[in-house]
Design an enzyme around this catalytic site. Structure first.
Site: not given
Length: 454
Positions: A56, A235, A269, A320
């Site tokens: 991200h 997650e 995850h 991430d």
């Protein structure tokens, strides 16, 4: 055509010495041969460059800004998430492009040849679409033009604030699309990639079981029949509890029963799985998209890599939240978490492969699969995604074969990397991205008002 010569190289057949590798004008490897005299660009150790399978990008600008406790006695992923929503409310398209270019530059300097961008920041603050629906997707592609990284762009489908299909909250409103609008967004993302070299790839990403309807989750793989499909799964403990309460199954159990899981899928995850779930999911051929540094930072839990890999499971590595972009550190965190949990050592090594070699092979193969990219090995026809390690480095000098990979994973960092190529584009030279000064200057200017406003 360009030529690279390496003292040692990890080819598709294994370790070899005095290796000559040839890159064609299309960015693919056209020849790999051992036993040659030096010519062309010479390096110490040549390896495939894996894909960074989960990012991200915009969260990179938050690094170091979320380490204070909030109003509650304990902090968690969920309080961090509220801070993240507040931060992204201020982001402009220009800032997103500048941040993404920096992230991609840092990925390349860390040895990753590809950015798999799990892209869910689509709309203006307040949720109104931009005049061009794919404005933000275009900004990620524009960043890749600057950085030269290989891009797999994953527009993210995000509909609801939870399994009960409650409306999106203020922080999430920039993510949201209904089914029809999301299909149009995917087409805009496809158009954005036409400005990039031919190795750019389009996939799709239903965000999670919490954020997408059951019907759209089941149909996600049909939207792009040949592209990768990524999904956050299992997650956090509250996530597991919410899915159980609403859908009467644990997330992995529901996915195994209801989704067409196969090699196109990358499940991100997976830190909250029971042994039977781990074993069954590993056998589907889907990739586990692991982000050990972020998973540790957010208190997600520990992925059961030993059980997963021993059941034939495939893995890839992503950064991430991008608080730290380092291939070596991600792999080290992955392995040492297994040791801490199980009170053991070298749990991921085998009789034939050292820990470093097994993990590196796994993320090259799994990363290429997760990215939908023909890379991950030094062989004719593959994209020339390559990285070179400095065999004059204090911890690599005189080291050969598997021990070189072990030294990189367990003692190394980005400073061991001298060169990186993405589809033949030589973007990192002498340890620095060729456009580092320009990219970092643009980033500094872009994030200053963000930080001043916090």
């Amino acid at each position: 055509m360009s030529i690279i010569w390496a003292e040692q190289a990890l080819t598709a057949e294994g370790w070899a010495k005095d290796v000559r590798l040839e890159i064609g004008g299309d960015g693919r490897i056209t020849d790999v041969q051992a036993g040659h005299k030096p010519e062309g660009h010479t390096v110490g150790a040549l390896l495939p460059a894996p894909a960074n399978s989960h990012s991200h990008a915009f969260q990179r600008a938050m690094a170091g800004l979320t380490e204070r406790r909030g109003e509650h006695a304990t902090d968690s992923f969920w309080t961090w998430r509220q801070l993240m929503f507040r931060f992204l409310d201020a982001l402009t398209p220009e800032q997103v492009q500048a941040i993404a270019a920096l992230v991609q530059m840092e990925m390349l300097e860390a040895g990753f040849a590809t950015n798999v961008e799990f892209h869910y920041l689509h709309h203006q603050p307040g949720g109104q679409p931009y005049d061009h629906l794919g404005e933000m997707a275009g900004r990620i592609a524009a960043a890749a033009e600057i950085s030269g990284i290989g891009l797999t762009l994953l527009p993210v489908h995000y509909q609801f604030g939870g399994c009960d299909q409650r409306p999106l909250g203020p922080g999430q409103i920039r993510f949201g699309n209904d089914t029809e609008q999301f299909a149009r967004l995917v087409e805009d993302a496809r158009a954005a990639l036409t400005t990039l070299p031919t190795d750019a790839t389009l996939g799709v990403a239903p965000h999670s079981l919490r954020a997408v309807s059951q019907a759209d989750l089941r149909n996600a793989a049909t939207l792009l029949p040949d592209g990768p499909v990524h999904l956050h799964l299992a997650e956090q403990i509250p996530e597991v509890q919410e899915v159980q309460a609403n859908w009467h199954a644990r997330p992995v159990e529901w996915a195994l029963e209801n989704l067409p899981l196969d090699s196109r899928w990358c499940l991100i995850h997976l830190t909250q799985m029971q042994p039977h779930e781990t074993e069954a999911l590993a056998k589907t051929g889907a990739v586990a998209g692991l982000c050990p540094l972020t998973e540790a930072s957010l208190g997600d839990g520990i992925f059961d890599a030993v059980r997963w890999m021993n059941n034939g499971g495939r893995i890839s590595i992503g950064s991430d939240s991008n608080i730290r972009i380092s291939m070596a550190e991600e792999l080290r965190q992955l392995d040492t978490s297994q040791r801490l949990r199980d009170h053991t050592r070298a749990a991921l090594a085998t009789a034939d492969l050292s820990t470093g070699h097994r993990l590196f092979d796994a993320i090259c193969k799994g990363g290429a699969q997760a990215a939908g990219r023909g890379s991950g090995k030094l062989e004719v026809g593959a994209w020339a995604d390559l990285l070179a390690l400095d065999t004059d480095h204090l911890d690599l000098a005189g080291v050969q074969g598997d021990t070189l990979l072990d030294s990189f994973v367990f003692t190394g960092d980005n400073r061991m990397i001298t060169d990186v190529w993405s589809a033949g584009r030589h973007m990192v030279q002498h340890g620095r991205h060729i456009h580092r000064d320009k990219i970092t200057a643009t980033y500094r200017k872009a994030v200053k008002p963000l930080r001043d406003g916090l």
